[in-house]
Design a protein around this motif. Structure first.
Motif, PDB file in Angstrom:
ATOM      1  N   PHE A  53     -51.811  48.030 -10.174  1.00 47.25           N
ATOM      2  CA  PHE A  53     -51.980  47.319 -11.446  1.00 47.25           C
ATOM      3  C   PHE A  53     -50.680  46.691 -11.911  1.00 47.25           C
ATOM      4  O   PHE A  53     -50.658  45.577 -12.420  1.00 47.25           O
ATOM      5  CB  PHE A  53     -52.524  48.285 -12.493  1.00 47.25           C
ATOM      6  N   SER A  54     -49.589  47.382 -11.749  1.00 52.13           N
ATOM      7  CA  SER A  54     -48.295  46.896 -12.227  1.00 52.13           C
ATOM      8  C   SER A  54     -47.789  45.682 -11.449  1.00 52.13           C
ATOM      9  O   SER A  54     -46.786  45.075 -11.844  1.00 52.13           O
ATOM     10  CB  SER A  54     -47.250  48.006 -12.164  1.00 52.13           C
ATOM     11  N   SER A  55     -48.463  45.303 -10.380  1.00 53.62           N
ATOM     12  CA  SER A  55     -48.066  44.133  -9.611  1.00 53.62           C
ATOM     13  C   SER A  55     -48.807  42.867 -10.040  1.00 53.62           C
ATOM     14  O   SER A  55     -48.637  41.812  -9.425  1.00 53.62           O
ATOM     15  CB  SER A  55     -48.298  44.358  -8.116  1.00 53.62           C
ATOM     16  N   TYR A  56     -49.597  42.967 -11.106  1.00 48.57           N
ATOM     17  CA  TYR A  56     -50.375  41.830 -11.582  1.00 48.57           C
ATOM     18  C   TYR A  56     -49.874  41.332 -12.935  1.00 48.57           C
ATOM     19  O   TYR A  56     -49.666  42.131 -13.853  1.00 48.57           O
ATOM     20  CB  TYR A  56     -51.848  42.192 -11.734  1.00 48.57           C
ATOM     21  N   LEU A  57     -49.695  40.054 -13.023  1.00 45.07           N
ATOM     22  CA  LEU A  57     -49.611  39.376 -14.315  1.00 45.07           C
ATOM     23  C   LEU A  57     -51.018  39.449 -14.910  1.00 45.07           C
ATOM     24  O   LEU A  57     -51.998  39.141 -14.225  1.00 45.07           O
ATOM     25  CB  LEU A  57     -49.197  37.922 -14.109  1.00 45.07           C
ATOM     26  N   MET A  58     -51.134  39.864 -16.162  1.00 49.00           N
ATOM     27  CA  MET A  58     -52.455  40.040 -16.761  1.00 49.00           C
ATOM     28  C   MET A  58     -52.652  39.074 -17.918  1.00 49.00           C
ATOM     29  O   MET A  58     -51.688  38.671 -18.590  1.00 49.00           O
ATOM     30  CB  MET A  58     -52.621  41.472 -17.261  1.00 49.00           C
ATOM     31  N   GLY A  59     -53.913  38.748 -18.159  1.00 52.84           N
ATOM     32  CA  GLY A  59     -54.194  37.820 -19.245  1.00 52.84           C
ATOM     33  C   GLY A  59     -55.555  38.065 -19.873  1.00 52.84           C
ATOM     34  O   GLY A  59     -56.408  38.754 -19.304  1.00 52.84           O
TER      35      GLY A  59
END
Length: 124
Positions: free
Chosen positions: A29-35
């Motif tokens: 999860f921490s490897s994703y830019l989230m929006g």
């Protein structure tokens, strides 16, 4: 690949608040830019807010600045959208989305993975 599940939508009066949550599967999860993005009836999907992988950088559409706050908890694989001072024009289906290609930055609607969406309805 990541799977995203939104929750927290509902019906609220204008001026009220809601908090959306998005739970992500997988260990990266921490490897994703989230929006968060939204789509109102008859309109195109639009960017609402984004947050960098670490959570140290956030981005907002002009229409929600000062009212919405995006945050993430990488230990819980969850991203949030706190929505205050809601207006009728905020009524839409809200989608959580993930982008593995960038660590930070505002890329509009350029995301690779999407949740199913949660309905937010603001009554005036």
């Amino acid at each position: 690949q990541v799977q995203l599940v939104e929750s927290g939508g509902g019906l609220v009066q204008a001026g009220g608040s809601l908090r959306l949550s998005c739970a992500a599967s997988g260990r990266t999860f921490s490897s994703y830019l989230m929006g968060w993005l939204r789509q109102a009836p008859g309109k195109e999907r639009e960017f609402v807010a984004g947050i960098s992988r670490s959570g140290s950088s956030t981005y907002y559409a002009d229409s929600v600045k000062g009212r919405f706050t995006i945050s993430r908890d990488n230990a819980k694989n969850t991203v949030y959208l706190q929505m205050n001072s809601l207006k009728s024009e905020d009524t839409a289906v809200y989608y959580c989305a993930a982008n593995p290609r960038y660590a930070l930055g505002d890329y509009g609607t350029n995301y690779d993975y999407w949740g199913q969406g949660t309905q937010v309805t603001v009554s005036s």
